[in-house]
Design a protein around this motif. Sequence first.
Motif, short mmCIF file in Angstrom:
data_model
loop_
_atom_site.label_atom_id
_atom_site.label_comp_id
_atom_site.label_asym_id
_atom_site.label_seq_id
_atom_site.Cartn_x
_atom_site.Cartn_y
_atom_site.Cartn_z
N THR A 249 0.82 -1.22 0.00
CA THR A 249 0.00 0.00 0.00
C THR A 249 0.85 1.27 0.00
OG1 THR A 249 -0.17 -0.27 2.41
CG2 THR A 249 -2.02 -1.05 1.08
N TYR B 150 -0.26 4.12 -2.41
CA TYR B 150 -1.49 4.73 -1.88
C TYR B 150 -1.13 5.66 -0.72
CZ TYR B 150 -5.55 4.97 1.26
OH TYR B 150 -6.55 5.41 2.13
N LEU C 169 -6.11 3.83 -4.66
CA LEU C 169 -7.09 2.97 -3.96
C LEU C 169 -7.83 2.11 -4.98
CD1 LEU C 169 -8.31 2.29 -1.15
CD2 LEU C 169 -10.10 4.00 -1.66
N LEU D 260 -5.67 -0.78 -5.88
CA LEU D 260 -5.71 -1.79 -4.81
C LEU D 260 -7.02 -2.56 -4.85
CD1 LEU D 260 -4.23 0.35 -1.87
CD2 LEU D 260 -3.09 -1.58 -3.01
N ALA E 255 -2.91 -6.63 3.32
CA ALA E 255 -2.33 -5.40 2.78
C ALA E 255 -1.46 -4.75 3.85
CB ALA E 255 -3.42 -4.44 2.31
N LEU F 93 0.63 2.44 6.02
CA LEU F 93 -0.73 2.78 6.47
C LEU F 93 -0.64 3.54 7.80
CD1 LEU F 93 -2.66 -0.50 5.58
CD2 LEU F 93 -2.62 1.68 4.32
N VAL G 52 -8.75 1.47 2.98
CA VAL G 52 -8.13 0.17 2.67
C VAL G 52 -8.83 -0.93 3.47
CG1 VAL G 52 -5.98 -1.19 2.69
CG2 VAL G 52 -5.91 1.25 2.12
#
Length: 240
Positions: free
Chosen positions: A154, A157, A170, A173, A189, A193, A201
Amino acid sequence: MPTLGVNIDHIATIRQARRTVEPDPVAAAVLAELGGADGITAHLREDRRHIQERDVRLLRQTVRTHLNLEMAATDEMVAIALVLKPDYVTLVPERREEVTTEGGLDIVGQIARIGEVVDKLQGAGIPVSLFIDAEPAQIEASQTVKAKFIELHTGRYAEAKDETSRKQELDVLAAGCEQAIKAGLRVNAGHGLTYWNVYPVACLPGMEELNIGHTIVSRAALVGMERAVREMKLAMRGHQ
Ligand SMILES: CC(=O)[C@@H](O)[C@H](O)COP(=O)(O)O
Ligand SMILES: NCC(=O)COP(=O)(O)O
Protein backbone atom coordinates in the motif's frame (compact mmCIF):
# COMPACT_ATOMS: atom_id res chain seq x y z
CA MET A 1 -13.59 -5.77 8.58
CA PRO A 2 -9.97 -7.02 8.38
CA THR A 3 -7.90 -8.11 11.36
CA LEU A 4 -4.85 -6.15 12.52
CA GLY A 5 -1.30 -7.54 12.41
CA VAL A 6 0.98 -5.26 14.47
CA ASN A 7 4.52 -5.05 13.09
CA ILE A 8 6.90 -4.47 15.99
CA ASP A 9 10.08 -3.96 13.92
CA HIS A 10 10.56 -0.40 15.01
CA ILE A 11 10.47 -1.14 18.71
CA ALA A 12 13.63 -3.07 17.86
CA THR A 13 14.90 -0.11 15.83
CA ILE A 14 14.90 1.99 19.04
CA ARG A 15 16.73 -0.79 20.91
CA GLN A 16 19.33 -1.25 18.15
CA ALA A 17 20.03 2.49 18.12
CA ARG A 18 22.09 1.81 21.27
CA ARG A 19 22.70 -1.93 20.70
CA THR A 20 21.13 -2.47 24.14
CA VAL A 21 18.25 -4.54 25.60
CA GLU A 22 15.37 -2.05 25.70
CA PRO A 23 12.72 -1.53 24.53
CA ASP A 24 12.04 -5.24 24.06
CA PRO A 25 9.91 -6.06 20.99
CA VAL A 26 8.75 -9.22 22.77
CA ALA A 27 7.26 -7.15 25.61
CA ALA A 28 5.78 -4.81 22.99
CA ALA A 29 4.05 -7.77 21.35
CA VAL A 30 2.43 -8.76 24.66
CA LEU A 31 1.12 -5.21 25.10
CA ALA A 32 -0.02 -5.06 21.47
CA GLU A 33 -2.08 -8.22 22.00
CA LEU A 34 -3.54 -6.77 25.22
CA GLY A 35 -4.52 -3.74 23.14
CA GLY A 36 -6.37 -5.93 20.65
CA ALA A 37 -3.79 -6.96 18.04
CA ASP A 38 -5.04 -9.97 16.08
CA GLY A 39 -1.50 -10.94 15.08
CA ILE A 40 2.15 -9.94 15.43
CA THR A 41 4.44 -9.31 12.46
CA ALA A 42 8.23 -9.22 12.64
CA HIS A 43 10.65 -8.69 9.76
CA LEU A 44 13.92 -10.58 10.26
CA ARG A 45 16.07 -8.73 7.77
CA GLU A 46 19.31 -10.12 6.33
CA ASP A 47 21.16 -7.09 7.79
CA ARG A 48 19.48 -7.53 11.22
CA ARG A 49 19.00 -3.76 11.45
CA HIS A 50 16.13 -4.25 13.92
CA ILE A 51 14.56 -7.65 14.67
CA GLN A 52 17.08 -10.32 15.80
CA GLU A 53 16.84 -14.13 15.86
CA ARG A 54 16.45 -13.93 19.66
CA ASP A 55 13.33 -11.83 19.14
CA VAL A 56 11.61 -14.22 16.76
CA ARG A 57 12.49 -17.26 18.88
CA LEU A 58 10.90 -15.63 21.96
CA LEU A 59 7.94 -14.33 19.92
CA ARG A 60 7.26 -17.90 18.77
CA GLN A 61 6.96 -18.93 22.44
CA THR A 62 4.98 -15.91 23.66
CA VAL A 63 2.64 -14.72 20.88
CA ARG A 64 -0.90 -15.86 21.68
CA THR A 65 -2.58 -14.63 18.47
CA HIS A 66 -0.57 -15.46 15.35
CA LEU A 67 2.99 -14.78 14.26
CA ASN A 68 3.77 -13.55 10.76
CA LEU A 69 7.47 -13.74 9.89
CA GLU A 70 8.47 -11.35 7.13
CA MET A 71 11.61 -12.44 5.30
CA ALA A 72 13.51 -12.44 2.05
CA ALA A 73 13.29 -15.57 -0.14
CA THR A 74 16.82 -16.70 0.74
CA ASP A 75 18.10 -20.13 1.79
CA GLU A 76 19.18 -18.65 5.14
CA MET A 77 15.70 -17.34 5.91
CA VAL A 78 13.93 -20.47 4.68
CA ALA A 79 16.08 -22.56 7.03
CA ILE A 80 15.21 -20.24 9.95
CA ALA A 81 11.49 -20.34 9.12
CA LEU A 82 11.43 -24.15 8.92
CA VAL A 83 12.82 -24.34 12.47
CA LEU A 84 10.83 -21.41 13.89
CA LYS A 85 7.46 -22.52 12.39
CA PRO A 86 5.69 -19.09 12.34
CA ASP A 87 1.95 -19.17 11.68
CA TYR A 88 2.68 -17.71 8.29
CA VAL A 89 5.56 -16.26 6.32
CA THR A 90 5.43 -13.15 4.16
CA LEU A 91 8.11 -13.05 1.45
CA VAL A 92 9.31 -9.48 0.95
CA PRO A 93 12.03 -7.86 -1.22
CA GLU A 94 15.13 -6.53 0.54
CA ARG A 95 18.03 -4.26 -0.41
CA ARG A 96 20.64 -3.41 2.24
CA GLU A 97 20.74 0.22 1.24
CA GLU A 98 16.96 0.75 1.41
CA VAL A 99 15.51 2.80 4.27
CA THR A 100 12.40 0.61 4.16
CA THR A 101 10.74 -1.74 1.72
CA GLU A 102 10.56 0.13 -1.59
CA GLY A 103 8.19 -1.98 -3.63
CA GLY A 104 6.59 -5.37 -4.01
CA LEU A 105 8.41 -8.65 -4.52
CA ASP A 106 8.91 -9.47 -8.22
CA ILE A 107 7.28 -12.89 -8.63
CA VAL A 108 7.08 -12.74 -12.45
CA GLY A 109 10.84 -12.30 -12.84
CA GLN A 110 11.81 -15.15 -10.47
CA ILE A 111 8.82 -17.47 -10.62
CA ALA A 112 10.88 -20.70 -10.36
CA ARG A 113 12.73 -19.53 -7.25
CA ILE A 114 9.63 -18.20 -5.52
CA GLY A 115 7.75 -21.37 -6.43
CA GLU A 116 10.51 -23.47 -4.88
CA VAL A 117 10.43 -21.43 -1.64
CA VAL A 118 6.62 -21.50 -1.48
CA ASP A 119 6.61 -25.30 -2.00
CA LYS A 120 9.24 -25.82 0.70
CA LEU A 121 7.48 -23.66 3.30
CA GLN A 122 3.90 -24.72 2.56
CA GLY A 123 5.11 -28.32 2.36
CA ALA A 124 6.22 -27.87 5.96
CA GLY A 125 2.80 -26.54 6.92
CA ILE A 126 3.70 -22.84 6.87
CA PRO A 127 1.30 -20.79 4.70
CA VAL A 128 3.05 -18.20 2.51
CA SER A 129 1.97 -14.66 1.70
CA LEU A 130 3.67 -12.76 -1.14
CA PHE A 131 4.21 -9.03 -0.61
CA ILE A 132 3.47 -7.66 -4.09
CA ASP A 133 2.40 -4.55 -5.93
CA ALA A 134 -1.24 -4.66 -7.07
CA GLU A 135 -0.21 -5.51 -10.64
CA PRO A 136 -2.28 -8.10 -12.58
CA ALA A 137 0.80 -10.03 -13.73
CA GLN A 138 2.19 -10.27 -10.17
CA ILE A 139 -1.16 -11.45 -8.87
CA GLU A 140 -1.41 -14.06 -11.61
CA ALA A 141 2.14 -15.25 -10.88
CA SER A 142 1.26 -15.49 -7.16
CA GLN A 143 -1.55 -17.84 -8.09
CA THR A 144 0.77 -19.82 -10.37
CA VAL A 145 3.21 -20.51 -7.50
CA LYS A 146 0.26 -21.53 -5.32
CA ALA A 147 0.83 -19.03 -2.51
CA LYS A 148 -2.05 -19.03 -0.02
CA PHE A 149 -2.02 -15.24 0.42
CA ILE A 150 -0.83 -12.06 -1.16
CA GLU A 151 -0.15 -8.88 0.76
CA LEU A 152 -0.87 -5.84 -1.38
CA HIS A 153 1.83 -3.17 -1.02
CA THR A 154 0.00 0.00 0.00
CA GLY A 155 3.05 2.29 -0.25
CA ARG A 156 1.95 4.16 -3.40
CA TYR A 157 -1.49 4.73 -1.88
CA ALA A 158 0.06 5.95 1.39
CA GLU A 159 2.51 8.26 -0.38
CA ALA A 160 -0.05 9.79 -2.77
CA LYS A 161 0.41 13.57 -2.85
CA ASP A 162 -3.24 14.55 -3.32
CA GLU A 163 -6.78 13.23 -3.06
CA THR A 164 -7.04 12.43 -6.79
CA SER A 165 -3.85 10.34 -6.78
CA ARG A 166 -4.88 8.63 -3.55
CA LYS A 167 -8.24 7.67 -5.05
CA GLN A 168 -6.49 6.34 -8.17
CA GLU A 169 -4.15 4.22 -6.04
CA LEU A 170 -7.09 2.97 -3.96
CA ASP A 171 -8.83 1.92 -7.19
CA VAL A 172 -5.68 -0.02 -8.19
CA LEU A 173 -5.71 -1.79 -4.81
CA ALA A 174 -9.43 -2.54 -5.14
CA ALA A 175 -8.94 -4.04 -8.62
CA GLY A 176 -6.00 -6.09 -7.35
CA CYS A 177 -8.01 -7.33 -4.42
CA GLU A 178 -10.88 -8.37 -6.68
CA GLN A 179 -8.57 -10.15 -9.16
CA ALA A 180 -6.77 -11.99 -6.37
CA ILE A 181 -9.96 -13.19 -4.71
CA LYS A 182 -11.31 -14.42 -8.05
CA ALA A 183 -8.02 -16.34 -8.43
CA GLY A 184 -8.57 -18.04 -5.06
CA LEU A 185 -5.92 -16.05 -3.20
CA ARG A 186 -6.48 -14.64 0.29
CA VAL A 187 -5.63 -10.93 0.52
CA ASN A 188 -3.80 -8.89 3.15
CA ALA A 189 -2.33 -5.40 2.78
CA GLY A 190 0.31 -3.18 4.36
CA HIS A 191 3.12 -0.63 4.26
CA GLY A 192 2.80 3.04 5.10
CA LEU A 193 -0.73 2.78 6.47
CA THR A 194 -1.55 5.33 9.18
CA TYR A 195 -4.43 6.29 11.48
CA TRP A 196 -5.52 8.80 8.84
CA ASN A 197 -5.40 6.70 5.65
CA VAL A 198 -6.23 3.17 6.88
CA TYR A 199 -10.04 3.20 6.73
CA PRO A 200 -10.56 3.11 2.93
CA VAL A 201 -8.13 0.17 2.67
CA ALA A 202 -9.87 -1.60 5.55
CA CYS A 203 -13.14 -1.27 3.61
CA LEU A 204 -11.87 -3.10 0.50
CA PRO A 205 -14.12 -6.17 0.04
CA GLY A 206 -12.39 -9.41 0.98
CA MET A 207 -9.44 -7.76 2.78
CA GLU A 208 -8.38 -10.19 5.51
CA GLU A 209 -5.56 -8.61 7.50
CA LEU A 210 -3.74 -5.27 7.58
CA ASN A 211 -0.11 -5.38 8.71
CA ILE A 212 0.73 -2.03 10.27
CA GLY A 213 3.85 -1.07 12.18
CA HIS A 214 5.60 2.25 11.90
CA THR A 215 2.60 4.47 12.67
CA ILE A 216 1.55 2.32 15.64
CA VAL A 217 5.06 2.30 17.13
CA SER A 218 5.27 6.06 16.53
CA ARG A 219 2.05 6.63 18.51
CA ALA A 220 3.06 4.05 21.13
CA ALA A 221 6.22 6.06 21.83
CA LEU A 222 3.91 8.85 23.05
CA VAL A 223 0.82 7.14 24.50
CA GLY A 224 1.85 3.50 25.03
CA MET A 225 1.40 0.39 22.91
CA GLU A 226 -1.96 -0.80 24.26
CA ARG A 227 -3.65 2.55 23.56
CA ALA A 228 -1.92 2.90 20.17
CA VAL A 229 -3.24 -0.50 19.08
CA ARG A 230 -6.74 0.14 20.47
CA GLU A 231 -6.85 3.44 18.54
CA MET A 232 -5.71 1.75 15.32
CA LYS A 233 -8.51 -0.80 15.64
CA LEU A 234 -10.95 2.13 15.97
CA ALA A 235 -9.37 3.95 13.00
CA MET A 236 -9.80 0.78 10.89
CA ARG A 237 -13.54 1.11 11.61
CA GLY A 238 -13.62 4.75 10.61
CA HIS A 239 -13.38 6.29 14.08
CA GLN A 240 -10.56 8.80 14.21
C1 LIG B 1 7.20 -5.32 3.93
C2 LIG B 1 6.87 -4.08 4.65
O1 LIG B 1 6.28 -3.18 4.14
C3 LIG B 1 7.26 -3.92 6.06
O2 LIG B 1 6.57 -4.83 6.80
C4 LIG B 1 8.70 -4.17 6.25
O3 LIG B 1 8.91 -4.60 7.57
C5 LIG B 1 9.43 -2.90 5.99
O4 LIG B 1 10.74 -3.04 6.41
P1 LIG B 1 11.20 -2.16 7.69
O5 LIG B 1 10.33 -2.61 8.83
O6 LIG B 1 12.63 -2.52 7.84
O7 LIG B 1 10.92 -0.74 7.32
N1 LIG C 1 3.99 -5.47 5.61
C1 LIG C 1 3.70 -4.16 6.17
C2 LIG C 1 4.08 -4.12 7.62
O1 LIG C 1 4.26 -5.16 8.25
C3 LIG C 1 4.20 -2.84 8.30
O2 LIG C 1 4.60 -1.81 7.43
P1 LIG C 1 4.64 -0.33 8.09
O3 LIG C 1 3.28 -0.07 8.67
O4 LIG C 1 5.69 -0.35 9.16
O5 LIG C 1 4.96 0.57 6.92
